[in-house]
Scaffold this active site. Structure first.
Site, mmCIF file in Angstrom:
data_model
loop_
_atom_site.group_PDB
_atom_site.id
_atom_site.type_symbol
_atom_site.label_atom_id
_atom_site.label_comp_id
_atom_site.label_asym_id
_atom_site.label_seq_id
_atom_site.Cartn_x
_atom_site.Cartn_y
_atom_site.Cartn_z
ATOM 1 N N PRO A 232 -4.237 -4.043 -2.929
ATOM 2 C CA PRO A 232 -3.566 -4.230 -4.211
ATOM 3 C C PRO A 232 -2.969 -5.639 -4.321
ATOM 4 O O PRO A 232 -2.803 -6.318 -3.304
ATOM 5 C CB PRO A 232 -2.465 -3.171 -4.211
ATOM 6 C CG PRO A 232 -2.495 -2.507 -2.901
ATOM 7 C CD PRO A 232 -3.656 -2.987 -2.125
ATOM 8 N N PRO A 233 -2.669 -6.085 -5.535
ATOM 9 C CA PRO A 233 -2.124 -7.419 -5.722
ATOM 10 C C PRO A 233 -0.824 -7.612 -4.946
ATOM 11 O O PRO A 233 -0.048 -6.665 -4.794
ATOM 12 C CB PRO A 233 -1.828 -7.499 -7.228
ATOM 13 C CG PRO A 233 -2.424 -6.306 -7.839
ATOM 14 C CD PRO A 233 -2.794 -5.342 -6.780
ATOM 15 N N GLY A 234 -0.625 -8.805 -4.451
ATOM 16 C CA GLY A 234 0.639 -9.136 -3.815
ATOM 17 C C GLY A 234 0.771 -8.661 -2.388
ATOM 18 O O GLY A 234 1.840 -8.740 -1.794
ATOM 19 N N GLY A 236 -0.696 -9.981 0.103
ATOM 20 C CA GLY A 236 -0.817 -11.110 1.019
ATOM 21 C C GLY A 236 -2.242 -11.479 1.368
ATOM 22 O O GLY A 236 -2.493 -12.031 2.437
ATOM 23 N N LYS A 237 -3.184 -11.220 0.475
ATOM 24 C CA LYS A 237 -4.574 -11.555 0.776
ATOM 25 C C LYS A 237 -4.756 -13.071 0.849
ATOM 26 O O LYS A 237 -5.329 -13.594 1.798
ATOM 27 C CB LYS A 237 -5.497 -10.950 -0.291
ATOM 28 C CG LYS A 237 -5.422 -9.426 -0.321
ATOM 29 C CD LYS A 237 -6.392 -8.834 -1.308
ATOM 30 C CE LYS A 237 -6.005 -9.072 -2.756
ATOM 31 N NZ LYS A 237 -4.764 -8.382 -3.155
ATOM 32 N N HIS A 454 18.643 14.476 -21.820
ATOM 33 C CA HIS A 454 17.281 14.274 -21.343
ATOM 34 C C HIS A 454 17.266 13.929 -19.855
ATOM 35 O O HIS A 454 16.596 14.577 -19.055
ATOM 36 C CB HIS A 454 16.646 13.153 -22.185
ATOM 37 C CG HIS A 454 15.257 12.783 -21.790
ATOM 38 N ND1 HIS A 454 14.176 12.972 -22.609
ATOM 39 C CD2 HIS A 454 14.761 12.206 -20.667
ATOM 40 C CE1 HIS A 454 13.087 12.544 -22.017
ATOM 41 N NE2 HIS A 454 13.414 12.065 -20.828
ATOM 42 N N GLU A 455 18.043 12.912 -19.487
ATOM 43 C CA GLU A 455 18.050 12.485 -18.083
ATOM 44 C C GLU A 455 18.610 13.574 -17.175
ATOM 45 O O GLU A 455 18.129 13.786 -16.066
ATOM 46 C CB GLU A 455 18.847 11.195 -17.900
ATOM 47 C CG GLU A 455 18.277 9.973 -18.632
ATOM 48 C CD GLU A 455 16.837 9.656 -18.258
ATOM 49 O OE1 GLU A 455 16.405 10.015 -17.140
ATOM 50 O OE2 GLU A 455 16.124 9.075 -19.089
HETATM 51 P P1 ADP Z 1 -2.514 -11.417 -3.056
HETATM 52 O O1 ADP Z 1 -3.428 -12.575 -2.826
HETATM 53 O O2 ADP Z 1 -2.815 -10.237 -2.195
HETATM 54 O O3 ADP Z 1 -2.340 -11.028 -4.490
HETATM 55 P P2 ADP Z 1 -0.591 -13.278 -2.113
HETATM 56 O O4 ADP Z 1 -1.156 -13.596 -0.792
HETATM 57 O O5 ADP Z 1 -0.835 -14.266 -3.204
HETATM 58 O O6 ADP Z 1 -1.072 -11.854 -2.595
HETATM 59 O O7 ADP Z 1 0.948 -13.006 -1.951
HETATM 60 C C1 ADP Z 1 1.893 -13.595 -2.781
HETATM 61 C C2 ADP Z 1 3.144 -13.914 -2.021
HETATM 62 O O8 ADP Z 1 3.755 -12.735 -1.552
HETATM 63 C C3 ADP Z 1 2.885 -14.741 -0.798
HETATM 64 O O9 ADP Z 1 2.884 -16.098 -1.115
HETATM 65 C C4 ADP Z 1 4.061 -14.370 0.088
HETATM 66 O O10 ADP Z 1 5.185 -15.137 -0.236
HETATM 67 C C5 ADP Z 1 4.344 -12.940 -0.285
HETATM 68 N N1 ADP Z 1 3.746 -12.008 0.673
HETATM 69 C C6 ADP Z 1 2.794 -11.102 0.414
HETATM 70 N N2 ADP Z 1 2.497 -10.397 1.508
HETATM 71 C C7 ADP Z 1 3.252 -10.876 2.514
HETATM 72 C C8 ADP Z 1 3.390 -10.557 3.893
HETATM 73 N N3 ADP Z 1 2.664 -9.599 4.473
HETATM 74 N N4 ADP Z 1 4.270 -11.271 4.610
HETATM 75 C C9 ADP Z 1 4.999 -12.234 4.038
HETATM 76 N N5 ADP Z 1 4.916 -12.571 2.743
HETATM 77 C C10 ADP Z 1 4.065 -11.912 1.970
HETATM 78 ZN ZN ZN Z 2 12.209 11.390 -19.304
#
Ligand code: ADP
Ligand code: ZN
Length: 658
Positions: A232-234, A236-237, A454-455
């Site tokens: 998934p995005p973010g 660390g790929k 509701h909550e």
């Molecule tokens: P992706 O390419 O998977 O979308 P990114 O590699 O661009 O994600 O990650 C974005 C930022 O999130 C990185 O620059 C880093 O700062 C932080 N990050 C993500 N995963 C890690 C990790 N495992 N350890 C440290 N920082 C991370």
């Molecule tokens: Zn609700």
């Protein structure tokens, strides 16, 4: 870092404004020179006119340019009115003159002699050698020059618009990769990548090969040309790919799949060629292609769309290049995607991206490690507890955590603090989860009561449903587009049972159920809940085979084959609809029943919410007593007491849709 793109762009605008100025001046010239002399006293005449004027004695002087085949015929001032009848001659000092083409010089001379004898012409005859002036040359080539200039500017504009580097038409086909040279200052290593232990072990081999290729080639081994980072995005790929380059200390080419996709035909393919050419020059090195699905989506699967030829060309070129270079040329391609299933199978074949390295959202310990990495550069106050932070951020990706750390520092700075405190982190988490608190959003007393009911409905149901996620806190403070929210600690589980799904569904319906029961009318406040419930019900029935009448049937295709036609008959479609309705209805009725059983407690909860706007799990426990199935919620309560802060996980936002 040598960023090709930036360098060129710096030069771009200045050059461009010069071009515009030249263009402007050029047009000016053309306008100026193409106009007849303002007085109207110059022009062209035919040879017949010339003979006519000579015979009538209008001509005062002749200047012949033999090499150009023309002559200038000057008219006597008192004859101007006959030659230029439309013009009133008011400028005695300007010389009225006509240019005449000359056929044969001998004939001309003969005619002049005749006229002189006849007494109709007594002026001078001069012979002059004149070449085209610079100006004339300029004027004649200017239109072409301007056209070319214009074309260059246009193409520049087009390129500029799509983010191509400068250099105009001549570099559309150049790759737009960012290059990180070896030994650059912002070198990333495995130390910067927290967690992801499995992925790291997988890529270690690649590092090893880049560092020491001989060890492998001597044994006749082949190293994979490419690996796919899936997650998934973010997660660390990009970071991991950079770290591989950093560890091996080789150059790193980074670009995104969408950089290849361009409006011009053939540009994508030529960018691919250029990228590989550059990379081979710098081998050993790493090419990183982010979002490879932008180019690598399966080809022509989709007859309705007719296929995107340009993208297919690009993909074909990529495949060709990957096959084209030898296994041991030292170029390794890493690509990232979060959807392997839609990639063209040809990309995944042996010798291409035949390895897949999976990166997942970090678990508790990994989150702690990620915090560790990102807190290194932050001035922390003593009360910050990494353990607590990690526990409060389930479901966060590495990028989210990096964001939390940064946001916390910003919040602390905004309050002029010397160090970043625990509160700043908690606000940062809240903010990233739910957007900013909207203190200015004014609710009427009636609205507030509805939202509280509701909550409280969600809270009550999740308290009494065995498998519902344990509640952490409930708020009716408007935040972002949400009016209220119940926060839960979701279990991090890999498979979900039907009972768990039903309980969750029931708790989600609790908001609408409470509204209907206790306010007497229903509102749009439940839209978000209903959307989730409906999707979930469809998933359970059509995909997970969880209803009795459609038991063990899955109409989901992991390869997208069903995108344009349904794999079931209309009759089944009706059945699915019926089952979905039945399922949701059952859970709704079940929710209402539980709410009525605990009506008194629910009302106290709602009242408390109206007074305090935020209530915690402890408050709910005070009202309802211990939760019957409280293994994990006890944990929360203890944490809650220890920290007196809630863990922050939004499970249920009640958004108001526009
Ligand atoms: P992706 O390419 O998977 O979308 P990114 O590699 O661009 O994600 O990650 C974005 C930022 O999130 C990185 O620059 C880093 O700062 C932080 N990050 C993500 N995963 C890690 C990790 N495992 N350890 C440290 N920082 C991370
Ligand atoms: Zn609700």
């Amino acid at each position: 870092m040598a960023d090709i793109k930036d360098n060129k762009q710096k030069k771009g605008p200045r050059l461009q404004s010069w071009l515009y100025i030249i263009l402007f001046i050029g047009f000016g010239y053309i306008l100026f020179f193409s106009k007849e002399d303002g007085s109207g006293l110059t022009g062209k005449a035919s040879y017949t006119d010339f003979r006519n004027y000579m015979e009538r004695g209008y001509v005062s002087r002749l200047v012949v340019y033999p090499n150009l085949g023309v002559m200038d015929m000057y008219i006597k001032p008192d004859s101007v009115k006959y030659v230029f009848p439309d013009v009133s001659y008011t400028q005695p000092f300007s010389k009225p003159m006509l240019t005449v083409g000359v056929g044969s010089l001998d004939n001309l001379q003969e005619f002049i002699d005749m006229s002189q004898e006849a007494g109709t012409f007594s002026g001078d005859v001069e012979y002059e050698k004149k070449s085209h002036t610079m100006m004339e040359i300029l004027i004649s080539i200017l239109p072409f020059a301007l056209l070319i200039l214009f074309w260059i500017l246009m193409t520049r504009h087009i390129n500029g618009g799509s983010g191509a580097p400068g250099g105009g038409v001549f570099s559309v086909g150049k790759s737009k990769a960012k290059v990180y040279e070896k030994g650059s200052s912002d070198r990333v290593t495995f130390k910067d990548v927290a967690g992801q232990a499995e992925a790291k072990t997988e890529v270690e081999e690649i590092v090893e090969f880049l560092k020491n290729p001989k060890k492998y080639t001597d044994l006749g081994g082949k190293i994979p040309k490419g690996a796919l980072l899936v997650g998934p995005p973010g997660t660390g790929k990009t970071l991991l790919a950079k770290a591989v380059a950093g560890e091996a200390d080789v150059p790193f080419f980074s670009l995104s799949g969408s950089d290849f996709v361009e409006m011009f035909v053939g540009v994508g393919a030529s960018r691919v060629r250029d990228l590989f050419r550059q990379a081979k020059e710098k081998a050993p090195c790493i090419i990183f292609i982010d979002e490879i699905d932008a180019v690598g989506r399966a080809r022509g699967k989709n007859p309705a769309m007719g296929g995107n030829d340009e993208r297919e060309n690009t993909l074909n070129q990529l495949l060709t290049e990957m096959d084209g270079f030898g296994t041991n040329s030292g170029v390794i391609i890493l690509a990232a995607t979060n959807r392997v299933d839609i990639l063209d199978k040809a990309l995944l074949r042996a010798g291409r991206f035949d390895r897949q390295i999976h990166l997942d959202l970090p678990d508790l310990n990994e989150r702690k490690a990620v915090f560790g990495v990102h807190l290194r550069n932050i001035k922390l106050s003593k009360d910050v507890d990494v353990d607590l932070l990690a526990r409060q951020t389930p479901g966060f990706s590495g990028a989210d955590i990096a964001n939390v750390c940064n946001e916390a520092a910003l919040i602390a700075a905004r309050h002029n603090k010397k160090k970043v405190e625990k509160d700043d982190f908690l606000s940062a988490v809240d903010r990233i989860v739910g957007g900013l608190e909207k203190k200015t959003k004014v609710l009427t007393a009636d609205e507030k009561r509805t939202i509280a009911l509701h909550e409280a409905g969600h809270a009550t149901l999740s308290w009494f449903l065995e498998y519902a996620n344990p509640l952490i806190k409930v708020t009716i403070v408007p935040r972002g587009r949400a009016l209220g929210a119940a926060w839960y600690l979701p279990e991090e589980r890999q498979i979900t049972t039907k009972e768990q799904m039903l309980d969750e569904m029931c708790a989600t319906l609790g908001g609408r159920a409470a509204e209907e029961l206790f306010t007497g009318h229903i509102s749009t406040g439940a839209m978000n809940d209903l959307e989730r419930v409906t999707k979930q019900a469809y998933g359970m029935i059509a995909y997970a085979g969880m209803s009795d009448r459609l038991a063990n049937l899955c109409y989901y295709s992991s390869t997208d084959e069903y995108a344009f036609q349904k794999p079931y008959s209309d009759k089944t479609a009706e059945l699915i609809d019926e089952e979905v309705k039945k399922l949701i209805n059952e859970q709704y009725e079940r929710g209402k029943k539980i709410l009525l059983e605990h009506e008194e407690g629910h009302h106290r909860l709602a009242q408390l919410l109206i007074e305090r706007e935020v209530i915690m799990a402890e408050d709910v426990e005070r009202i309802f007593g211990k939760r019957p199935w409280a293994s994990r919620s006890e944990e929360i309560l203890e944490d809650g007491k220890k920290s007196s802060e809630p863990a922050s996980v939004v499970e249920n936002h009640d958004k108001v849709e526009p």
